[in-house]
Design a protein around this motif. Structure first.
Motif, short mmCIF file in Angstrom:
data_model
loop_
_atom_site.label_atom_id
_atom_site.label_comp_id
_atom_site.label_asym_id
_atom_site.label_seq_id
_atom_site.Cartn_x
_atom_site.Cartn_y
_atom_site.Cartn_z
N ALA A 64 0.83 -1.21 0.00
CA ALA A 64 0.00 0.00 0.00
C ALA A 64 0.87 1.26 0.00
CB ALA A 64 -0.94 0.00 1.20
N SER A 65 1.98 1.21 0.71
CA SER A 65 2.86 2.38 0.77
C SER A 65 4.03 2.28 -0.19
CB SER A 65 3.39 2.57 2.19
OG SER A 65 4.33 1.56 2.51
N GLY A 66 4.27 1.07 -0.71
CA GLY A 66 5.41 0.88 -1.60
C GLY A 66 6.74 0.89 -0.86
N ARG A 67 6.72 0.57 0.44
CA ARG A 67 7.92 0.62 1.26
C ARG A 67 8.10 -0.67 2.05
NH1 ARG A 67 10.06 5.01 0.60
NH2 ARG A 67 11.04 5.68 2.49
N PRO A 68 9.30 -0.89 2.56
CA PRO A 68 9.52 -2.05 3.43
C PRO A 68 8.70 -1.92 4.72
CG PRO A 68 11.61 -1.09 2.73
CD PRO A 68 10.53 -0.14 2.31
N ALA A 69 8.50 -3.05 5.38
CA ALA A 69 7.76 -3.08 6.64
C ALA A 69 8.73 -3.38 7.78
CB ALA A 69 6.65 -4.12 6.57
N THR A 115 11.61 -7.75 11.54
CA THR A 115 12.20 -7.25 10.30
C THR A 115 13.04 -6.02 10.60
OG1 THR A 115 10.18 -6.00 9.81
CG2 THR A 115 10.40 -8.18 8.79
N ASP A 116 14.12 -5.87 9.84
CA ASP A 116 15.00 -4.71 10.01
C ASP A 116 14.42 -3.50 9.27
OD1 ASP A 116 15.64 -5.03 7.29
OD2 ASP A 116 17.61 -5.90 7.70
N VAL A 117 15.16 -2.44 9.17
CA VAL A 117 14.65 -1.20 8.56
C VAL A 117 14.32 -1.38 7.09
CG1 VAL A 117 16.74 -0.30 9.62
CG2 VAL A 117 15.97 0.78 7.67
N ASP A 118 14.91 -2.40 6.46
CA ASP A 118 14.59 -2.71 5.06
C ASP A 118 13.51 -3.77 4.94
OD1 ASP A 118 16.41 -0.91 3.87
OD2 ASP A 118 18.05 -2.29 4.27
N GLY A 119 12.87 -4.12 6.06
CA GLY A 119 11.81 -5.12 6.05
C GLY A 119 12.31 -6.54 5.93
N GLY A 179 -0.63 -4.73 12.46
CA GLY A 179 -0.34 -3.29 12.40
C GLY A 179 -0.40 -2.72 11.00
N LEU A 180 -0.36 -3.58 9.99
CA LEU A 180 -0.40 -3.12 8.59
C LEU A 180 -1.71 -3.42 7.89
CD1 LEU A 180 3.15 -4.21 7.37
CD2 LEU A 180 2.37 -1.91 7.92
N SER A 181 -2.43 -4.40 8.38
CA SER A 181 -3.66 -4.81 7.70
C SER A 181 -4.82 -4.88 8.69
CB SER A 181 -3.47 -6.19 7.06
OG SER A 181 -4.71 -6.70 6.60
N VAL A 185 11.69 -16.36 1.25
CA VAL A 185 10.23 -16.38 1.25
C VAL A 185 9.72 -14.97 1.55
CG1 VAL A 185 8.17 -17.46 2.23
CG2 VAL A 185 10.31 -18.75 2.12
N PRO A 186 9.48 -14.15 0.51
CA PRO A 186 9.00 -12.80 0.72
C PRO A 186 7.49 -12.73 0.89
CG PRO A 186 9.76 -13.10 -1.54
CD PRO A 186 9.86 -14.42 -0.85
N LEU A 187 7.05 -11.65 1.52
CA LEU A 187 5.62 -11.38 1.71
C LEU A 187 5.35 -9.96 1.22
CD1 LEU A 187 2.79 -11.99 2.91
CD2 LEU A 187 3.67 -11.08 5.09
N LEU A 188 4.40 -9.83 0.29
CA LEU A 188 3.93 -8.53 -0.17
C LEU A 188 2.54 -8.35 0.40
CD1 LEU A 188 6.02 -9.63 -2.31
CD2 LEU A 188 5.05 -7.94 -3.83
N LEU A 189 2.37 -7.32 1.22
CA LEU A 189 1.14 -7.15 1.98
C LEU A 189 0.46 -5.83 1.68
CD1 LEU A 189 -0.61 -8.28 4.39
CD2 LEU A 189 0.83 -6.84 5.85
N SER A 190 -0.83 -5.88 1.47
CA SER A 190 -1.66 -4.67 1.40
C SER A 190 -2.81 -4.88 2.39
CB SER A 190 -2.15 -4.42 -0.03
OG SER A 190 -3.00 -5.44 -0.46
#
Length: 99
Positions: A11-16, A36-40, A61-63, A84-89
């Motif tokens: 949703a923000s286009g940024r790391p979590a 997760t670190d500052v880069d998600g 906190g994000l959804s 194993v990445p996660l893309l969340l909106s």
């Protein structure tokens, strides 16, 4: 074998950053708990054995819809790296086997 993950807030286009992540065996045995670190990213997960495992992400906190996201995966070749990445909106998520 190595294991890593990262979470992107689509949703923000940024790391979590600061998201709690837990690695478990299929039987529920907890192998690691990280944030997760500052880069998600979480880069220092222990290498799991061959077999079924899961990553559990505390996404509340994000959804407003998904308080947790659980990704089940299988380790077949202990010589490979598993990412194993996660893309969340707010109302959807996706994952894939990264490199």
């Amino acid at each position: 074998m190595s294991l890593s993950t990262h979470v992107l807030d689509a949703a923000s286009g940024r790391p979590a950053p600061g998201l709690a992540v837990r690695l478990e065996k299929a039987d529920g045995t907890v192998l690691a708990e990280r944030r997760t670190d500052v880069d998600g990213r979480v880069k220092d997960l222990p290498a799991p054995d061959i077999g079924a495992h899961r990553l559990i992400f505390d996404t509340g906190g994000l959804s407003p819809f998904y308080p947790l996201v659980t990704i089940d995966f299988r380790v077949a070749d202990p010589a490979e790296h598993y990412h194993v990445p996660l893309l969340l909106s707010p109302y959807s998520y996706s994952t894939y086997r990264g490199s």
